[in-house]
Enzyme design. Structure first.
Site, PDB file in Angstrom:
ATOM      1  N   CYS A 120      35.811  15.765 -51.371  1.00  0.00           N
ATOM      2  CA  CYS A 120      36.377  15.153 -52.571  1.00  0.00           C
ATOM      3  C   CYS A 120      35.541  15.471 -53.809  1.00  0.00           C
ATOM      4  CB  CYS A 120      36.554  13.653 -52.347  1.00  0.00           C
ATOM      5  SG  CYS A 120      37.540  12.816 -53.595  1.00  0.00           S
ATOM      6  N   ALA A 121      35.024  14.475 -54.464  1.00  0.00           N
ATOM      7  CA  ALA A 121      34.234  14.674 -55.683  1.00  0.00           C
ATOM      8  C   ALA A 121      32.806  15.120 -55.396  1.00  0.00           C
ATOM      9  CB  ALA A 121      34.201  13.371 -56.493  1.00  0.00           C
TER      10      ALA A 121
END
Length: 164
Positions: A120-121
């Protein structure tokens, strides 16, 4: 929800019972990613330790779910890991990035070129600013994360050296 080691099939235990995995979390980490990482690795026979970068083991995740980690990050400093797997979620990824204790663990792990995974991030927010991504990576396709990576590699899973 408190991630714990579940009973595992004998075959999986025999294959990877010696593999030790660190999953660092923070207030604001993504609960689904944390649960999927810990559950999948535990079912595969790994010994997973969830460690909070907060002052306590209790973390309030990105959607409000409370997860009790096995330890704080300070408790596991100096231990060796076969894999460090970092969940995403905001602002959890920023809190992971800003943890001095996790920074030391990640740098020592990377120096050994031991396997490191982020979703994800986290590739853009945790690994890139620390110089732990040398070339290709992918991330959640939001413009700030893509910009931080300088563009993402094409693919759902991208491996570059010891980083996935």
């Amino acid at each position: 929800f408190a991630p714990r080691r579940a009973a595992r099939p004998a075959r999986a235990a025999a294959l990877s019972s010696s593999k030790r995995v660190l999953v660092p979390i923070a207030d604001g980490s993504e609960e689904i990613e944390t649960a999927c990482i810990t559950d999948t690795l535990t079912r595969a026979g790994a010994r997973v330790t969830v460690a909070s970068v907060e002052a306590t083991t209790l973390c309030t995740m990105s959607r409000g779910l409370k997860i009790v980690a096995d330890a704080t990050i300070d408790d596991v400093e100096g231990e060796g890991w076969d894999l460090i797997a970092i969940p995403g979620g905001m602002p959890g990824a920023e809190r992971l990035r800003d943890s001095a204790a996790l920074d030391a663990i990640l740098r020592a792990h990377a120096a050994r070129e031991a396997p490191l995974a982020a979703v994800c991030a986290s590739p853009a927010v945790v690994l890139k600013p620390k110089g732990l991504l040398t070339a290709r990576a992918t991330c959640y396709p939001a413009p700030p994360f893509l910009d931080a990576l300088g563009g993402a590699a094409d693919g759902d899973v991208v491996t570059d050296g010891h980083v996935t």
